[in-house]
Design a protein around this motif. Structure first.
Motif, mmCIF file in Angstrom:
data_model
loop_
_atom_site.group_PDB
_atom_site.id
_atom_site.type_symbol
_atom_site.label_atom_id
_atom_site.label_comp_id
_atom_site.label_asym_id
_atom_site.label_seq_id
_atom_site.Cartn_x
_atom_site.Cartn_y
_atom_site.Cartn_z
ATOM 1 N N UNK A 189 0.819 -1.215 0.000
ATOM 2 C CA UNK A 189 0.000 0.000 0.000
ATOM 3 C C UNK A 189 0.849 1.259 0.000
ATOM 4 N N UNK A 190 2.050 1.200 0.563
ATOM 5 C CA UNK A 190 2.915 2.371 0.622
ATOM 6 C C UNK A 190 3.815 2.508 -0.604
ATOM 7 N N UNK A 191 3.734 1.579 -1.532
ATOM 8 C CA UNK A 191 4.568 1.658 -2.726
ATOM 9 C C UNK A 191 4.065 2.766 -3.645
ATOM 10 N N UNK A 192 4.963 3.386 -4.451
ATOM 11 C CA UNK A 192 4.533 4.461 -5.353
ATOM 12 C C UNK A 192 3.429 4.030 -6.317
ATOM 13 N N UNK A 193 3.492 2.779 -6.799
ATOM 14 C CA UNK A 193 2.486 2.321 -7.749
ATOM 15 C C UNK A 193 1.099 2.288 -7.107
ATOM 16 N N UNK A 194 0.979 1.723 -5.896
ATOM 17 C CA UNK A 194 -0.315 1.638 -5.246
ATOM 18 C C UNK A 194 -0.814 3.010 -4.799
ATOM 19 N N UNK A 195 0.086 3.892 -4.374
ATOM 20 C CA UNK A 195 -0.326 5.248 -4.010
ATOM 21 C C UNK A 195 -0.925 5.986 -5.204
ATOM 22 N N UNK A 196 -0.334 5.774 -6.371
ATOM 23 C CA UNK A 196 -0.892 6.400 -7.565
ATOM 24 C C UNK A 196 -2.282 5.887 -7.896
ATOM 25 N N UNK A 197 -2.508 4.575 -7.714
ATOM 26 C CA UNK A 197 -3.830 3.994 -7.985
ATOM 27 C C UNK A 197 -4.864 4.539 -7.003
#
Length: 856
Positions: A549-557
């Motif tokens: 959840x804290x990864x850049x990819x998931x934050x963007x989603x």
């Protein structure tokens, strides 16, 4: 298990003059490797033991023993005995002999039901082998001709005699050189030769009789000289022939000799060729003896090969397994699973070349439908036909049962996605104590389950509503309003319908008690999302991973879903997905267009940035982004769950005709390798800054090799090559200086450590550098290292140092014949979703500064 892997065989034979017959069970069938070339020969040797010779005519049994398989398992396992105990050394040794094995082996020739046919063929083979033995003895008389200790091929001997007879006579050779010899001063003992030269000069076309008289007169003169000077040669060294040749020979003699010898040689060569053809034809007959269609009814296909590399006391294991649906071989090496080929399997499994070979072969029955992927559709069609043949009542019952099962699966998936704790079964059992009869007990239990289910739905709705209210309050008034909204959203006691309350008045209180008891264990995590704020997510959510959840990819989603809130509320979940999809697609596309700096690499932020910069196919990009919206970690509120389900449904609609999955997989493998290269590079640079050059070199070498494979596909597929090469050179020079300083101490332990650094790191690394497109800087660095060690050759050093230097210096100067054995660095998880961008920026800034940077 027993039926799958175990079979039986029958042993027949005679022991101490008494016939015997035994039935035995086997699992892994052992086979000896020594003395055999292929698997069939191993099996033949294992099935027939001892000298099988016919008894006298009044007996019908043979000496020795034979084994016959009576029942073969679906999975047939052969254990190859590649280890033996060396009696002289008192230790086990590994057998590295080459042993070939086929992809399909027919087991009919080893089955008891084929005993009579196989015995007759074995007898034919025995007779044919005796014929081959006789033919080889005849052939050997031709190729090893003579009666003395040294023997030679007869055709070659005849050829040499022809060459000797055809050589120009020595008298003609001396005549052609007469002018040159007349100018030399001659002593008295050379008179016969001068007489011969003068005679030949006066008559160029001398007959053979003249030549004979000349040689005879020369011989008489020579005899007269021998009496006075017995050790004086008859001719000077200048007059001796340069090669063997007849002194005198007529044309008739030459023609006669050449005609006879050439005819004899042709006849001998024809005889030899006929013998070779007979041997080859008989050998081919033996090889095709078991190609009888009657002996090709039980095929077994190779399914797995277990490989060992090393010696008897230590080594490394891996396996090759055939993937039937994909029709490829897979290599299982520790945690690594990669596609392989039959050629690689042969190289690693046959043995004979290196200390690596197969020690276990697993074959599966190729005719069993449940072991064949091609037979699956036929099996499904057969099952459908059986269902159609059922009666209407049974068919209706099966359809209804399947429907119930599908409903259970959907409810379970809904339950897992919501992650709402269910009421404990003890809640319903407590209410059963108040019932007075069996019927009321059943009704009470049923009512408790219904209440528990409704209570779970109410709690789910309240939780989702609270998260949505918090997000709206933050968007309107900021953090303080969101926090106050959380305080106002007190959990309310769930209320069930009045009818249920009337029937079971005590159940809500019990449900509330169970909920309050479970709440302390249900932790809530706050996820900080840029431009959105903190989102509360239950720690027991299905598949929830805070690191993801804290990864850049998931934050963007998550940010894209928040931006699509109004569209979702107005037009529904599918419109919300399309809006969020376009938001995230546009953001990543703009990020890919940004100019990278020395301290940042946008490709590390998201896989789609990597795809955009390398012009990946549009369908690959779209599916990748859609899979991120279908991630089960998005089950934190009603809006995200709805969008996630729509995305999952759209993924299921994509068929094989719409997407080339091999291409899709290849792009993601390249990005995974890119991240691995980046992690290895960053780890190597961090270790270099800390002075750990030995560990750093391992990571940098592997980063360079993997990165080179990426750069072959495009300049933006990998990282900047010059950075890896620069610090690889620096590590090499530092380690070379360290090894040299250890070498100069002349301490046994230090010298050994220095030599190990050279053998295990520097020399293999130099080999890799030379095999690639070597740059001038790398070449200069290698020359510096070589010159450093060569400088010891002119110094007065200890004898033990001279021996060590003599062993590894040739390898350092010419590593072309080296087998590259470079120890792989400790594995680092390249696909972990933590943010590599900040680490990349810190390391890149650090290598341009003076202080080391440690990133946690």
């Amino acid at each position: 298990m027993v039926q799958l892997f175990y079979g039986t065989f029958l042993t027949e034979g005679i022991h101490e003059g008494k016939p015997f017959c035994n039935n035995e069970t086997f699992g892994q069938y052992p086979l000896q490797v020594n003395g055999y070339r292929n698997l069939d020969e191993c099996l033949e040797g294992a099935m027939v033991e001892g000298d099988i010779e016919l008894l006298p005519s009044d007996h019908s049994v043979k000496y020795g023993q034979e084994r016959w398989f009576t029942k073969l398992p679906p999975v047939l396992t052969f254990e190859l005995s590649r280890f033996e105990f060396n009696q002289s050394l008192g230790q086990p040794e590994k057998i590295h002999n080459k042993l070939e094995f086929p992809q399909i082996i027919y087991m009919d020739r080893y089955m008891y039901r084929s005993k009579e046919l196989v015995r007759s063929k074995r007898e034919c083979i025995r007779k044919l082998k005796e014929e081959i033995k006789v033919l080889q003895q005849k052939l050997e008389r031709y190729v090893k001709y003579g009666s003395g200790p040294a023997r030679f091929p007869l055709p070659d001997m005849l050829k040499y005699v022809i060459e000797f007879a055809s050589t120009k006579p020595a008298s003609e050779n001396s005549a052609s050189q007469s002018d040159a010899r007349m100018t030399l001063p001659l002593s008295s003992e050379h008179c016969p030769a001068s007489d011969l030269i003068s005679k030949e000069s006066t008559s160029k076309e001398s007959t053979s009789q003249d030549a004979e008289s000349t040689f005879s007169s020369e011989g008489s003169l020579h005899k007269s000289k021998v009496a006075n000077q017995p050790l004086t040669p008859s001719r000077s060294s200048m007059e001796m022939p340069s090669h063997p040749a007849p002194r005198t020979v007529t044309d008739e003699e030459i023609n006669f000799v050449k005609t006879c010898l050439q005819r004899w040689r042709s006849e001998i060569e024809q005889d030899i060729q006929d013998l070779k053809n007979c041997i080859a034809s008989t050998t081919q007959t033996i090889e095709q003896m078991y190609c009888d269609p009657l002996l090709r009814q039980v095929p077994y296909r190779l399914h797995a090969v277990l490989v060992h590399e090393g010696q008897a006391n230590a080594g490394h294991y891996w396996a090759y397994i055939y993937n039937q649906p994909r029709q490829v071989w897979l290599k299982y090496n520790d945690i690594s699973v990669t596609e392989s080929s039959w050629e690689e399997l042969e190289r690693d499994s046959y043995g004979g070349l290196r200390n690596v070979s197969a020690y276990c072969l697993m074959y599966i029955n190729d005719k069993l439908p449940h072991f064949s992927a091609e037979a699956a559709p036929n099996e499904l069609d057969q099952m459908s036909g059986e269902v159609e043949a059922l009666s209407v009542e049974l068919k209706h019952y099966i359809q209804e049962d399947n429907w119930r099962f599908e409903q259970e699966v959907e409810e379970w998936e809904e339950e897992q996605s919501c992650k709402i704790p269910q009421m404990e079964s003890s809640t319903s059992s407590a209410s059963q104590d108040f019932s007075s009869s069996q019927e009321s007990s059943v009704a009470s239990s049923h009512g408790a389950r219904c209440l528990s289910s409704e209570h779970a739905v109410i709690v789910k709705e309240q939780t989702a509503q609270a998260i949505a209210n918090t997000a709206r309050a933050y968007e309107k008034s900021g953090v303080e309003a969101a926090l106050s909204e959380l305080k106002e959203a007190e959990p309310q006691k769930p209320m069930s319908p009045e009818t249920d309350l009337a029937e079971q008045p005590e159940q809500p209180a019990q449900a509330h008690d169970a909920e309050s008891a479970a709440q302390p264990n249900a932790e809530v995590s706050e996820v900080e999302i840029p431009s959105v704020g903190r989102i509360l997510v239950r720690s027991d959510a299905d598949g929830y991973d805070e690191e993801v959840m804290l990864s850049p990819a998931m934050q963007g989603v998550i940010l894209a879903i928040a931006k699509a809130r109004q569209t979702f509320d107005r037009d529904g979940s599918e419109a919300g997905l399309i809006k969020a999809f376009h938001e995230e697609y546009s953001r990543l596309y703009q990020l890919a267009k940004e100019t990278p700096t020395s301290h940042s690499d946008p490709r590390l932020q998201h896989v789609l940035v990597y795809f955009f910069q390398n012009e990946a196919p549009k369908r690959v990009v779209e599916r990748t982004l859609l899979e991120q919206f279908a991630d089960k970690n998005l089950s934190y509120d009603e809006r995200s769950i709805s969008i996630m389900k729509v995305a999952q449904a759209k993924l299921k609609e994509i068929g094989p005709d719409d997407m080339n999955m091999e291409e899709y997989k290849k792009w993601h493998e390249d990005y995974s390798l890119f991240r691995k290269v980046s992690v290895y590079l960053l780890t190597g640079l961090e270790l270099y800054q800390k002075g750990k050059y030995q560990e750093a070199l391992s990571y940098l070498v592997y980063a360079y090799q993997s990165n080179a494979a990426l750069l072959m596909k495009g300049p933006r597929r990998g990282v900047k090559e010059s950075v890896i090469a620069l610090y690889r050179r620096k590590c090499l020079l530092e380690l070379n200086a360290k090894a040299a300083s250890l070498f100069e101490t002349n301490d046994e332990h230090s010298v050994t450590e220095g030599i190990n650094v050279m053998n295990e790191l520097i020399i293999p690394c130099i080999h890799l550098i030379i095999n690639n497109d070597i740059s001038k800087d790398d070449l200069d660095a290698i020359e510096i290292m070589r010159n450093h060690w060569c400088s010891y050759l002119g110094q007065d050093i200890a004898e033990n140092l001279q021996l060590c230097l003599g062993e590894f210096l040739p390898r350092l100067l010419d590593p072309s014949a080296e087998i590259i054995v470079l120890k792989e660095p400790p594995t680092i998880r390249p696909n972990s979703p933590y943010d590599l961008c900040s680490r990349f920026a810190a390391v890149m800034e650090s290598i341009q500064g003076v202080s080391t940077v440690t990133v946690k």
